[in-house]
Structure formats: structure tokens, C-alpha cells
Design a protein around this motif. Sequence first.
Motif, short mmCIF file in Angstrom:
data_model
loop_
_atom_site.label_atom_id
_atom_site.label_comp_id
_atom_site.label_asym_id
_atom_site.label_seq_id
_atom_site.Cartn_x
_atom_site.Cartn_y
_atom_site.Cartn_z
N PHE A 92 0.84 -1.19 0.00
CA PHE A 92 0.00 0.00 0.00
C PHE A 92 0.88 1.24 0.00
O PHE A 92 1.83 1.35 0.78
N SER A 93 0.59 2.19 -0.88
CA SER A 93 1.36 3.43 -0.96
C SER A 93 0.76 4.48 -0.04
O SER A 93 -0.36 4.95 -0.27
N GLU A 94 1.50 4.85 0.99
CA GLU A 94 1.01 5.86 1.92
C GLU A 94 0.86 7.22 1.25
O GLU A 94 0.02 8.03 1.64
N GLU A 95 1.67 7.48 0.23
CA GLU A 95 1.57 8.76 -0.48
C GLU A 95 0.37 8.80 -1.40
O GLU A 95 -0.28 9.84 -1.54
N ARG A 96 0.03 7.68 -2.03
CA ARG A 96 -0.91 7.68 -3.14
C ARG A 96 -2.28 7.08 -2.84
O ARG A 96 -3.31 7.61 -3.26
N ASP A 97 -2.33 5.96 -2.10
CA ASP A 97 -3.49 5.08 -2.16
C ASP A 97 -4.65 5.43 -1.26
O ASP A 97 -5.67 4.74 -1.27
N PRO A 120 -1.95 13.34 -5.20
CA PRO A 120 -0.54 12.99 -4.99
C PRO A 120 -0.23 11.54 -5.35
O PRO A 120 -0.99 10.63 -5.02
N GLY A 121 0.90 11.36 -6.02
CA GLY A 121 1.39 10.01 -6.32
C GLY A 121 0.84 9.40 -7.58
O GLY A 121 1.37 8.37 -8.05
N TRP A 122 -0.21 9.95 -8.16
CA TRP A 122 -0.81 9.39 -9.37
C TRP A 122 -0.21 10.06 -10.60
O TRP A 122 -0.22 11.29 -10.72
N LYS A 123 0.32 9.26 -11.51
CA LYS A 123 0.96 9.76 -12.73
C LYS A 123 0.04 9.52 -13.92
O LYS A 123 -0.29 8.38 -14.24
#
Length: 600
Positions: free
Chosen positions: A567-572, A592-595
Amino acid sequence: MKRYILAAMTLCMGLSSCDSLLDLQPQSQISQTDYFKTETDLQLFSNSFYNNLLDKSPFDMQSDVYVQQNLSVEMLGGTNRDVPASGGGWSWTDLRKMNTLLTYADQCPDKDVVLKYKAVTRFFRAFFYFEKVKRFGDVPWYDTELASTDETLYKARDSRELIMTHMIEDVDFAIENLPSKDEEKSSPFRVNKYAALALKSQFCLYEGTYRKYHKITLAGHDYNYYLQQSVDASEKLMASSKYKLYSTGKPNEDYVNLFAKEDADPDEYILAIKFDYGMSILHNAAGHTLVPTQGKPGLTRKMVNTYLMKDGTAFTNQSGWQEMQFIDETKNRDPRLAQSIRTPGYKRLQTTKVLAPDLSLSVTGYQPIKFVQEPTASGGNVDRNDRSTNDLPVYRYAEILLNYAEAKAELGTLSQTDLDKSINLLRKRVGMPNLDMNAANSAPDRYLSAGETGYPNVNGSNKGVILEIRRERTIELMQEGFRFDDLVRWKAGSCIDQSIVGMYFPGAGGYDLSGDGKADVILYAEGEAKPTADAGVLVYKIGKDVILSDGNKGYLYYHKNINRTPFSEERDYLYPIPTDERSLNHNLTQNPGWKDGLSF
């Protein structure tokens, strides 16, 4: 409600789609000035809000405590979650309908009717925006009807503080102007002022805990404000004495019967979705757990470990709990365990045959039974997919009690008296001992606070009781669509990465899962001949038919060889905004975190 849904569908077809009301109308069709003149007009137009916004399948939502054969993208993580071109929850059609109704409702000469349906609509607008904030965080706020050429459509995202402020304005208007339960003739299928209080209790708890655990500080109100708003809404609902927990004095039956009943219980269900076999308004709760092509769902071992012993002590305080087999691990537990999954001695409602957990229908072996009706329901077709007819809850009184206790615990204002009129009522229904606040705080549960199995970011003097309230919430609201949102607001995404294994098997051999002393399943290892078995006994080859966590022994681990990205703490914690929407509106920033490949 079924009559209204069908009538609304018919009306929309006659208007060449409900959405067409939002655009310029050909002269051959009804226009806004011709419509919204009667209570029937307003009612039919608002019926789509119920049909479009309320979740009709909360029972199949996956998380750390409930998985299926095919894991959701949230459970898989990584590149399995991507930025969609369109869709992805970024839909505003229902909001446009709401703002249309609010714009034209005054054409109805009956001002009491106008006030009522404006209140209904503002309830659903708050509901709508709550879903958007949970999913995307900051979103644009629209409260007027917009034309397709209106430049406001291309505005930037507004802050969640502004959205929450308007949501509270909307829900407070709904609380003030919606009918009471008595005026609605005790129907749980129409929003009333108590449903509005429930919504406020829910979204203010979400926002308060989200800001607290994500350490968000915004201009305006702090997390304590939202937690207190949740407490106040819960207290008003509780003080009304309009609702109570369903109980017939049968602690080993009442919980499961509540959810299997054909008709929503009007005492506990504050708002529910109506289903009806004769009208072909159906859902898939029974098929989900009884039809092999519908997901093979199961509770995880972690979830089963969470249920307390019948005497109120922690199961994980016992010696040898890690490798305890099914017959032993299910003995003397919180009665809700045996009313949530098949345990030894399980009999389907209105039947006499003892049924074992079916490993061909559950990837963890912990086979769900919540929302499963008796076999004769729905004309005897309930075991087929999409044949269930029991009404589903949207808000029930149990959730309000949980919200109240959690918000007060997070505020630091919780008392034993508060627990006795909230959490301990839930425990009383199933014959469990009371939760003692001092005892919980003096010895916080190690399993619930461990990084491998719980919530290591809970701290403070109320740590122990907060953990116990979370335990109670997870158990009581199992399969009701809350768990993933709870993990998000608690900043507990690490729970997604925790173990999703099932039953423990020490090796090859026969295993009794029904409690009758006879094998219900036989496991055999590579190199062994397939055992012969009596009719009805399931035979599985280890490593092929079933996968165990440690070679020829261990926990059922169907997903062992499936790649899951942490799990991405920045993104998810938030979802991405679709690329098409950002391409159309360059003022929309990405989360944040999504490209998404866009450079603006």
C-alpha cells in the motif's frame, strides 16, 4: 419504494432520459417550466437519488478482513491501480439533477411539499459529496444548475473544508425540514430527519478522524469540531428514542436473523433499500457466498482472530492460538462469529441439516452467512445468483452507537456511562460481557496494536478503548461496506498489506469442520494416492487444489503466488482524477502520487 422506482423509470423514459431535463428541450418534450408542479413530480424526480446513490452490494466489498478469489485492485495495489481515462467515480450527473430540482421546486404551489423535497434533495447532495470527498479529497463544489457552456464547469477543486462546510449546511437543513419517523409511517425506505442525523454522524466522524490521523490542518475547523458534530448528531438520534436494536432475547440468533429477514426491521434500520421478488428487484448476497462462480468469499484468519472469547477475553491471549484448528478456534467465542460464518453445528435458517464450511465456495474456509436467507425464500430461488430479496441496510442504529462511542473516545470525553449506552448495548444483544473502559486502557490489546495485525498508530490515554471500539465496529458492521473507508480515515493502509490467509491445517489428513466427528474434507500431499471418500466429503491435493502457507502445512493461502504491491502511503488513500477530465479542465490538479502523463 419499488413502486416509486418503477414509476420514476417510466417517467424518465417518457422524457427521453432524465438527464435531458438538464439541457434545452425540444417542444415535443416536457420542459422544466411544465414540470415540478406537484408533489408527484417532485417525488418521482427525486426517486432516482435513492436508486443511483445507495449501495446495493455492500456485502462483497474486499479489505484486509474479507477477500474473494479475485482480489480487488485495492488489495492488489501497485500498477493494478491506475489512472483511468474516464469514469473512476468522477460522475456528476446526479448532482446536476439535484441542483435542477432545487432550482425549479418552487414552481409547486404547496410550500410544505417544496420544503420537504428540497430537504430530501439536500440530504442526497450531502450524501453525494461525502462519497466524492472520500474518493478524491478536494473536489469542485456546485450548488446551482449549470449549462454546458458555463465557465464555472472548468473551475479548480475546492478545499475539503469548504465542501464539508456546505455538507453540514445541507444536512442541517435536511434535519430541520425532513419528516420525522412517525410522519413517514415508520417506513425505513424514505429519508427522514433521523436518516439525516445518521448521515451527519457518519461523515463528521469520518472527517474528524481523517484529519486527526492524517494530521491535516486547514483554515476553518479542526478535527475536534467534526468529532463533536458527530457526537451531537448521534446524541440527538439516540435521545429521540425512535430506534433501538433488534432483539428477541435470543443472543445466538438475533444478529443473523436481523440481516436475513425479508423486511427491514423498522426499529433498527433507519434507512434501507427495498427488494422484492415479485417486482424483480433483487440482489446477490446469497449467490455471492453459495454459487461457486460468484467470488468464493471468506473472512481472513486475522478477522476470525479478532472475535473475543465468550467471557470477553481475547482469543489471541490463549496459548497456541496461532496454530489452532477450526473446531477448537470457534469454541466459546463471541456469538457473532457463529452468526457471521459457518461454524461447527451450523444449520441454514429454517433447515435441520448441519452444514460444514465448503472450501469449494470460500478461499479462506471461513464461509460467510450474513445476509443469507433460508432456502425457501424468493420462491425457492435464493441460492441462484441475483435472487436475494432481504432488504439491505444503509443506516442502522448499531452504527450510530458505534459512531458515538468512537467520536467521544477520540475527543477524550468518553466515559463508562457512554460505553454502557452504546457499545455495551451491542454486546448485550449477543450475550457478551460489558466493555470496561479502565480495564481496556490499562492493558491495550497486543494483537490490535501490533504492526502485523492491527493499528500501531493509535496512541494516548484512550488507546486501549479506541482499539476495542474498532474491534467492535469491525465485527458488528462486517460486510456492510465500511471497512475500507475505516482504514482510510484511520490512516491504516498498512492493514491492506497484512496477512489474508484462512484456516490452519497441520498437514495431510481428514478434518471434521461440522463438529459431527466425521471428516468433511481430506487433504493429501504430492506423491500420495488420492484417498477414497464418502459422498459429500471434499478431497483436495495440497499444492494443487489448495495452497497452504508453509508447503504441506499451514494456513489456507489461495493468493500466495499472486503479486501484491505494498500500500502506498503517499498515493493510495485517494483515487485519481481521470485523464479525460483533466484534459478538459486544466484547473483540475491530480492527486498525490498518481501519474497520468499530463504536464499541467
